[in-house]
Motif scaffolding. Structure first.
Motif, PDB file in Angstrom:
ATOM      1  N   ILE A   1       0.811  -1.219   0.000  1.00  0.00           N
ATOM      2  CA  ILE A   1       0.000   0.000   0.000  1.00  0.00           C
ATOM      3  C   ILE A   1       0.843   1.267   0.000  1.00  0.00           C
ATOM      4  O   ILE A   1       0.513   2.258  -0.662  1.00  0.00           O
ATOM      5  CB  ILE A   1      -0.988  -0.015   1.193  1.00  0.00           C
ATOM      6  CG1 ILE A   1      -1.971   1.153   1.064  1.00  0.00           C
ATOM      7  CG2 ILE A   1      -0.259  -0.010   2.513  1.00  0.00           C
ATOM      8  CD1 ILE A   1      -3.139   1.053   2.021  1.00  0.00           C
ATOM      9  N   ASN A   2       1.967   1.263   0.704  1.00  0.00           N
ATOM     10  CA  ASN A   2       2.795   2.465   0.730  1.00  0.00           C
ATOM     11  C   ASN A   2       3.451   2.725  -0.617  1.00  0.00           C
ATOM     12  O   ASN A   2       3.705   3.882  -0.972  1.00  0.00           O
ATOM     13  CB  ASN A   2       3.846   2.358   1.822  1.00  0.00           C
ATOM     14  CG  ASN A   2       3.256   2.569   3.200  1.00  0.00           C
ATOM     15  OD1 ASN A   2       2.103   2.970   3.337  1.00  0.00           O
ATOM     16  ND2 ASN A   2       4.037   2.302   4.225  1.00  0.00           N
ATOM     17  N   ALA A   3       3.729   1.672  -1.376  1.00  0.00           N
ATOM     18  CA  ALA A   3       4.262   1.873  -2.726  1.00  0.00           C
ATOM     19  C   ALA A   3       3.208   2.524  -3.610  1.00  0.00           C
ATOM     20  O   ALA A   3       3.520   3.415  -4.412  1.00  0.00           O
ATOM     21  CB  ALA A   3       4.727   0.544  -3.319  1.00  0.00           C
ATOM     22  N   HIS A   4       1.959   2.097  -3.471  1.00  0.00           N
ATOM     23  CA  HIS A   4       0.877   2.765  -4.208  1.00  0.00           C
ATOM     24  C   HIS A   4       0.798   4.236  -3.807  1.00  0.00           C
ATOM     25  O   HIS A   4       0.693   5.122  -4.667  1.00  0.00           O
ATOM     26  CB  HIS A   4      -0.468   2.097  -3.907  1.00  0.00           C
ATOM     27  CG  HIS A   4      -0.678   0.789  -4.617  1.00  0.00           C
ATOM     28  ND1 HIS A   4      -0.855   0.699  -5.979  1.00  0.00           N
ATOM     29  CD2 HIS A   4      -0.760  -0.490  -4.143  1.00  0.00           C
ATOM     30  CE1 HIS A   4      -1.031  -0.571  -6.319  1.00  0.00           C
ATOM     31  NE2 HIS A   4      -0.975  -1.299  -5.226  1.00  0.00           N
ATOM     32  N   PHE A   5       0.846   4.487  -2.510  1.00  0.00           N
ATOM     33  CA  PHE A   5       0.709   5.854  -2.011  1.00  0.00           C
ATOM     34  C   PHE A   5       1.829   6.745  -2.548  1.00  0.00           C
ATOM     35  O   PHE A   5       1.592   7.836  -3.074  1.00  0.00           O
ATOM     36  CB  PHE A   5       0.724   5.842  -0.484  1.00  0.00           C
ATOM     37  CG  PHE A   5       0.335   7.153   0.134  1.00  0.00           C
ATOM     38  CD1 PHE A   5      -0.943   7.355   0.599  1.00  0.00           C
ATOM     39  CD2 PHE A   5       1.254   8.179   0.253  1.00  0.00           C
ATOM     40  CE1 PHE A   5      -1.314   8.570   1.169  1.00  0.00           C
ATOM     41  CE2 PHE A   5       0.904   9.395   0.829  1.00  0.00           C
ATOM     42  CZ  PHE A   5      -0.386   9.592   1.290  1.00  0.00           C
TER      43      PHE A   5
END
Length: 357
Positions: free
Chosen positions: A238-242
């Motif tokens: 999720i943090n890579a998406h963010f």
């Protein structure tokens, strides 16, 4: 002064700092069936005690009652120890963790957390003993090796500390890059991450960290490429998406940014900052209705977010809904009077729409 219409992205850069993660040791609660030798939390490079997280008293009381009702249940003591550690009550955390390892002397994770609690209390000899036991039980426990090095350094045992640190570096190739990134040496961190990736090109976490270093250097295309590679390997990062959304924003790729934040929200729909950033992207695409919906979600999830309320008010003004904008002004008066004053000036300067038939 009138505030800019476009807002800076929330949480421009999401990355765990090494100094906060390992010693905190607050994980999801254990269920009745325990998993032994779980991987430890993220590594730490500083002996600084972990921050207190403001554990809700009612939650703490609930877990204290559970441990009291089930004195023979190591899971109850483990969970309570985690909460005590998160609340900064490290002495009490020590006692809970001791009960766990008394019941199961082969629990590497609890020995690691016991070491963290001793470490936070400045009880270096006890911390070393606990970390050594964790490493004996789980030789590839990089976090335990790293914290062992820190505790040995505190005791002035430099040679032993170097041995433990070298072991941690062998076990976690990203560690040197992480240290450099934490020191603000992002260009050097990029090179270290690239070296680590040469040995393991399919490490999604390494690629994510490489992206973070590029993003800090404003090398936005390189950052986006690293995040995309990380997401091909781990689509649920999720943090890579963010952070990919942040890179797209800097690149002016707003349609791609929208899709990226949508994907982040599919993974965690309660992420208020992702909703806020999604609203920013819609605003830049002049999609007012969609921006309103995104900002409304941000406000619903984080009612005290003054920026989200201000942004929502501006979108309502764009849509010709002065009353809705004034409602956000009312909410802002108690949250952030300065922002409220800025907003009312904007509202008063905005012509009222009239319609004729």
């Amino acid at each position: 002064m009138k505030r800019a219409l476009f807002f800076p992205m929330k949480r421009i850069f999401r990355a765990l700092t090494l100094t906060a993660a390992a010693a905190l040791g607050l994980s999801a609660c254990r269920e009745s069936a325990r998993q032994q030798n779980n991987a430890g939390p993220q590594a730490q490079t500083s002996p600084t005690p972990p921050p207190q997280t403001g554990v809700p008293p009612e939650l703490l009381a609930q877990f204290e009652a559970e441990a009291k009702q089930n004195p023979q249940d190591p899971n109850a003591h483990f969970n309570l120890g985690n909460l005590y550690a998160a609340a900064g009550r490290h002495g009490e955390a020590v006692e809970e963790y001791k009960q766990v390892v008394a019941a199961d002397p082969n629990d590497a994770e609890t020995f690691f957390r016991l070491g963290n609690a001793h470490h936070a209390l400045g009880q270096n000899a006890e911390a070393v003993e606990a970390y050594r036991r964790a490493v004996e039980l789980k030789p590839d426990y990089a976090d335990a090796q790293l914290m062992l090095s820190e505790a040995l350094t505190r005791m002035g045992r430099a040679e032993e500390a170097v041995v433990a640190r070298d072991a941690a570096l062998r076990l976690r190739p990203s560690l040197r890059g992480d240290e450099l990134a934490e020191q603000g040496k992002h260009a050097e961190a990029v090179e270290e991450y690239k070296k680590a990736l040469a040995a393991n090109a399919n490490d999604a976490e390494l690629l994510y960290r490489l992206g973070n270093a590029h993003l800090q250097l404003k090398q936005n295309r390189e950052a986006a490429d690293a995040y995309r590679r990380a997401l091909r390997l781990n689509p649920k990062h999720i943090n890579a998406h963010f952070n990919l959304g942040n890179a797209y924003d800097r690149l002016g790729m707003y349609k791609e940014e929208v899709e990226t934040y949508k994907q982040a929200l599919r993974l965690n729909e309660s992420d208020a900052d992702a909703h806020f950033n999604l609203g920013n992207a819609y605003d830049k695409l002049k999609q007012t209705r969609e921006a309103i919906a995104a900002y409304e979600s941000a406000v619903r999830l984080k009612p005290d977010d003054a920026d989200a309320r201000y942004a929502l008010a501006l979108q309502h003004l764009k849509a010709g809904d002065r009353d809705a904008a004034l409602a956000q002004h009312e909410a802002l008066k108690s949250l952030n009077p300065t922002t409220a004053e800025n907003l009312i000036r904007v509202i008063n300067q905005t012509p009222t729409r009239t319609t004729t038939r």
